[in-house]
Design a protein around this motif. Structure first.
Motif, PDB file in Angstrom:
ATOM      1  N   GLN A  55       0.830  -1.214   0.000  1.00 15.40           N
ATOM      2  CA  GLN A  55       0.000   0.000   0.000  1.00 15.40           C
ATOM      3  C   GLN A  55       0.862   1.260   0.000  1.00 15.40           C
ATOM      4  O   GLN A  55       0.559   2.239  -0.688  1.00 15.40           O
ATOM      5  CB  GLN A  55      -0.925  -0.018   1.214  1.00 15.40           C
ATOM      6  CG  GLN A  55      -2.036  -1.063   1.125  1.00 15.40           C
ATOM      7  CD  GLN A  55      -2.776  -1.253   2.440  1.00 15.40           C
ATOM      8  OE1 GLN A  55      -2.503  -0.554   3.426  1.00 15.40           O
ATOM      9  NE2 GLN A  55      -3.707  -2.209   2.466  1.00 15.40           N
ATOM     10  N   ARG A  56       1.948   1.252   0.768  1.00 15.59           N
ATOM     11  CA  ARG A  56       2.846   2.404   0.788  1.00 15.59           C
ATOM     12  C   ARG A  56       3.481   2.620  -0.581  1.00 15.59           C
ATOM     13  O   ARG A  56       3.637   3.747  -1.051  1.00 15.59           O
ATOM     14  CB  ARG A  56       3.936   2.205   1.847  1.00 15.59           C
ATOM     15  CG  ARG A  56       3.436   2.342   3.272  1.00 15.59           C
ATOM     16  CD  ARG A  56       4.572   2.154   4.263  1.00 15.59           C
ATOM     17  NE  ARG A  56       4.097   2.339   5.630  1.00 15.59           N
ATOM     18  CZ  ARG A  56       4.875   2.173   6.708  1.00 15.59           C
ATOM     19  NH1 ARG A  56       6.150   1.812   6.562  1.00 15.59           N
ATOM     20  NH2 ARG A  56       4.389   2.361   7.924  1.00 15.59           N
ATOM     21  N   LEU A  57       3.870   1.514  -1.233  1.00 16.97           N
ATOM     22  CA  LEU A  57       4.463   1.625  -2.563  1.00 16.97           C
ATOM     23  C   LEU A  57       3.452   2.182  -3.557  1.00 16.97           C
ATOM     24  O   LEU A  57       3.783   3.040  -4.395  1.00 16.97           O
ATOM     25  CB  LEU A  57       4.968   0.244  -3.016  1.00 16.97           C
ATOM     26  CG  LEU A  57       5.626   0.167  -4.398  1.00 16.97           C
ATOM     27  CD1 LEU A  57       6.869   1.060  -4.457  1.00 16.97           C
ATOM     28  CD2 LEU A  57       5.984  -1.279  -4.720  1.00 16.97           C
ATOM     29  N   GLU A  58       2.187   1.736  -3.463  1.00 22.20           N
ATOM     30  CA  GLU A  58       1.148   2.233  -4.362  1.00 22.20           C
ATOM     31  C   GLU A  58       0.903   3.724  -4.144  1.00 22.20           C
ATOM     32  O   GLU A  58       0.734   4.476  -5.112  1.00 22.20           O
ATOM     33  CB  GLU A  58      -0.138   1.429  -4.151  1.00 22.20           C
ATOM     34  CG  GLU A  58      -0.048  -0.002  -4.678  1.00 22.20           C
ATOM     35  CD  GLU A  58      -1.283  -0.813  -4.378  1.00 22.20           C
ATOM     36  OE1 GLU A  58      -1.659  -1.660  -5.203  1.00 22.20           O
ATOM     37  OE2 GLU A  58      -1.883  -0.612  -3.293  1.00 22.20           O
ATOM     38  N   ARG A  59       0.897   4.153  -2.883  1.00 20.00           N
ATOM     39  CA  ARG A  59       0.693   5.583  -2.616  1.00 20.00           C
ATOM     40  C   ARG A  59       1.835   6.413  -3.179  1.00 20.00           C
ATOM     41  O   ARG A  59       1.629   7.480  -3.760  1.00 20.00           O
ATOM     42  CB  ARG A  59       0.559   5.818  -1.108  1.00 20.00           C
ATOM     43  CG  ARG A  59      -0.768   5.370  -0.525  1.00 20.00           C
ATOM     44  CD  ARG A  59      -1.029   6.009   0.829  1.00 20.00           C
ATOM     45  NE  ARG A  59       0.003   5.642   1.804  1.00 20.00           N
ATOM     46  CZ  ARG A  59      -0.067   4.577   2.608  1.00 20.00           C
ATOM     47  NH1 ARG A  59      -1.131   3.774   2.538  1.00 20.00           N
ATOM     48  NH2 ARG A  59       0.875   4.339   3.462  1.00 20.00           N
ATOM     49  N   GLU A  60       3.073   5.905  -3.023  1.00 16.74           N
ATOM     50  CA  GLU A  60       4.225   6.651  -3.528  1.00 16.74           C
ATOM     51  C   GLU A  60       4.206   6.738  -5.044  1.00 16.74           C
ATOM     52  O   GLU A  60       4.540   7.780  -5.630  1.00 16.74           O
ATOM     53  CB  GLU A  60       5.516   5.995  -3.049  1.00 16.74           C
ATOM     54  CG  GLU A  60       6.774   6.736  -3.487  1.00 16.74           C
ATOM     55  CD  GLU A  60       8.035   6.144  -2.879  1.00 16.74           C
ATOM     56  OE1 GLU A  60       9.127   6.531  -3.336  1.00 16.74           O
ATOM     57  OE2 GLU A  60       7.929   5.303  -1.966  1.00 16.74           O
ATOM     58  N   LEU A  61       3.785   5.657  -5.717  1.00 15.79           N
ATOM     59  CA  LEU A  61       3.760   5.646  -7.182  1.00 15.79           C
ATOM     60  C   LEU A  61       2.489   6.283  -7.740  1.00 15.79           C
ATOM     61  O   LEU A  61       2.412   6.575  -8.942  1.00 15.79           O
ATOM     62  CB  LEU A  61       3.894   4.207  -7.690  1.00 15.79           C
ATOM     63  CG  LEU A  61       5.219   3.503  -7.378  1.00 15.79           C
ATOM     64  CD1 LEU A  61       5.176   2.052  -7.836  1.00 15.79           C
ATOM     65  CD2 LEU A  61       6.384   4.225  -8.052  1.00 15.79           C
ATOM     66  N   GLY A  62       1.471   6.427  -6.898  1.00 10.51           N
ATOM     67  CA  GLY A  62       0.210   7.001  -7.366  1.00 10.51           C
ATOM     68  C   GLY A  62      -0.549   6.083  -8.288  1.00 10.51           C
ATOM     69  O   GLY A  62      -1.261   6.557  -9.191  1.00 10.51           O
ATOM     70  N   ALA A  63      -0.408   4.766  -8.084  1.00  3.70           N
ATOM     71  CA  ALA A  63      -1.111   3.808  -8.946  1.00  3.70           C
ATOM     72  C   ALA A  63      -1.334   2.517  -8.171  1.00  3.70           C
ATOM     73  O   ALA A  63      -0.507   2.115  -7.344  1.00  3.70           O
ATOM     74  CB  ALA A  63      -0.301   3.522 -10.206  1.00  3.70           C
ATOM     75  N   GLU A  71       1.833  -4.658 -14.148  1.00  6.49           N
ATOM     76  CA  GLU A  71       2.504  -5.378 -15.236  1.00  6.49           C
ATOM     77  C   GLU A  71       3.714  -4.590 -15.738  1.00  6.49           C
ATOM     78  O   GLU A  71       4.763  -5.168 -16.053  1.00  6.49           O
ATOM     79  CB  GLU A  71       1.518  -5.616 -16.391  1.00  6.49           C
ATOM     80  CG  GLU A  71       0.385  -6.581 -16.059  1.00  6.49           C
ATOM     81  CD  GLU A  71       0.816  -8.045 -16.162  1.00  6.49           C
ATOM     82  OE1 GLU A  71       2.006  -8.298 -16.413  1.00  6.49           O
ATOM     83  OE2 GLU A  71      -0.053  -8.914 -15.970  1.00  6.49           O
ATOM     84  N   ARG A  72       3.547  -3.270 -15.836  1.00  6.34           N
ATOM     85  CA  ARG A  72       4.665  -2.454 -16.316  1.00  6.34           C
ATOM     86  C   ARG A  72       5.788  -2.365 -15.277  1.00  6.34           C
ATOM     87  O   ARG A  72       6.969  -2.288 -15.620  1.00  6.34           O
ATOM     88  CB  ARG A  72       4.169  -1.051 -16.688  1.00  6.34           C
ATOM     89  CG  ARG A  72       3.235  -1.017 -17.874  1.00  6.34           C
ATOM     90  CD  ARG A  72       3.031   0.405 -18.392  1.00  6.34           C
ATOM     91  NE  ARG A  72       2.423   1.276 -17.377  1.00  6.34           N
ATOM     92  CZ  ARG A  72       1.108   1.408 -17.206  1.00  6.34           C
ATOM     93  NH1 ARG A  72       0.260   0.726 -17.972  1.00  6.34           N
ATOM     94  NH2 ARG A  72       0.637   2.239 -16.289  1.00  6.34           N
ATOM     95  N   LEU A  73       5.408  -2.362 -14.002  1.00  7.42           N
ATOM     96  CA  LEU A  73       6.421  -2.227 -12.951  1.00  7.42           C
ATOM     97  C   LEU A  73       7.222  -3.506 -12.740  1.00  7.42           C
ATOM     98  O   LEU A  73       8.411  -3.446 -12.402  1.00  7.42           O
ATOM     99  CB  LEU A  73       5.746  -1.821 -11.629  1.00  7.42           C
ATOM    100  CG  LEU A  73       6.678  -1.715 -10.408  1.00  7.42           C
ATOM    101  CD1 LEU A  73       7.737  -0.633 -10.630  1.00  7.42           C
ATOM    102  CD2 LEU A  73       5.884  -1.453  -9.134  1.00  7.42           C
TER     103      LEU A  73
END
Length: 288
Positions: free
Chosen positions: A37-45, A62-64
């Protein structure tokens, strides 16, 4: 963005299950979910499409994924670049003499940053440790095949006679083994070194005599000390004789060819040890 977060992301992407990913990572599932969740918030996706029945990567995930794997691989390469080189664990025996000194010197010239650790052990234990992975290689002579170990031939090791320095034969440049028929032979028990005992006793038989039994002794040092004080003889590898210094014992080569045992390098069959090629080159260097 932390490497830990990318590690958790790749693990979940491979398992497509947060619980199994947590088991692989040896942490609790809530810690995995929190870092994702922290990684998603930082990446905004959003990286995963989560439902009660399944987890799958989103288009952003998939892209990451290939990029995350490349970052983690680069981190592993960076760690390996500064990690100390693995050492080399070699089993030895006392009879190697100058061979060992020359091989180690040649190896140090070729791989100066690789530490070498030596283990002087009975031959059976050397072979067992090579098979079990506790040794990377071991010097051996004329051994029977052992499961999990192969022996690479190196060089022949001729034998010389060791006899009292006061004996009339001590001043000779070479002798025939038959000239020792009147002297008792002090030799290790056959169970300790069957190849050596069979070779020497067989050579005596071929020369037409049965060797007179000398006193049994557990070590070469004790045998040589005894020879220095009474008329006996034994055999020593020529390479070892060159590093032995005694005013009371003379080392005389045998005239007959063939009184020698071959030395080899025992290595694991399954996986070659680190620096094996360099060690073999050093074994070839040392005679030059």
């Amino acid at each position: 963005m932390e490497l830990r977060q990318l590690t958790y992301f790749v693990t979940v992407a491979e398992e497509l299950h947060f619980g199994r990913a947590a088991e692989r990572l040896h942490i609790v599932q809530s810690a995995v979910s929190m870092q994702i969740q922290r990684l998603e918030r930082e990446l905004g996706a959003e990286l995963f499409d989560r439902t009660p029945r399944r987890v799958r990567l989103t288009a952003a995930g998939e892209r990451l994924l290939p990029e995350a794997r490349e970052v983690l691989a680069a981190a592993d390469r960076a760690r390996a670049a500064v990690a100390p080189l693995p050492g080399l664990r070699i089993g030895t025996s006392t009879g190697l003499g100058v061979h060992l000194d020359r091989v180690l010197a040649a190896f140090a010239r070729r791989a100066p940053d690789v530490p070498v650790e030596l283990f002087s052990l009975p031959v059976a234990e050397r072979l067992a440790r090579v098979a079990g992975g506790q040794l990377d290689a071991a010097f051996v002579r004329a051994v029977e095949p052992v499961p999990g170990v192969r022996v690479l031939p190196l060089w022949p090791d001729p034998l010389v006679a060791a006899l009292p320095a006061t004996h009339p034969l001590a001043g000779r440049e070479e002798i025939g083994i038959e000239e020792l028929a009147e002297l008792p032979l002090a030799l290790t028990e056959r169970r300790n070194n069957p190849a050596l005992v069979d070779l020497v006793v067989g050579a005596c038989h071929e020369a037409g005599f049965e060797p007179l039994p000398g006193p049994a002794s557990g070590s070469l040092q004790n045998i040589l000390a005894t020879i220095g004080s009474r008329p006996l003889w034994t055999v020593v590898y020529a390479s070892h004789a060159r590093v032995l210094h005694s005013l009371r014992v003379a080392f005389v080569p045998f005239r007959a060819p063939g009184l020698a045992l071959s030395t080899g390098l025992a290595v694991p069959v399954s996986a070659p040890p680190p620096h094996l090629d360099t060690l073999l080159l050093a074994c070839g260097d040392h005679e030059n």
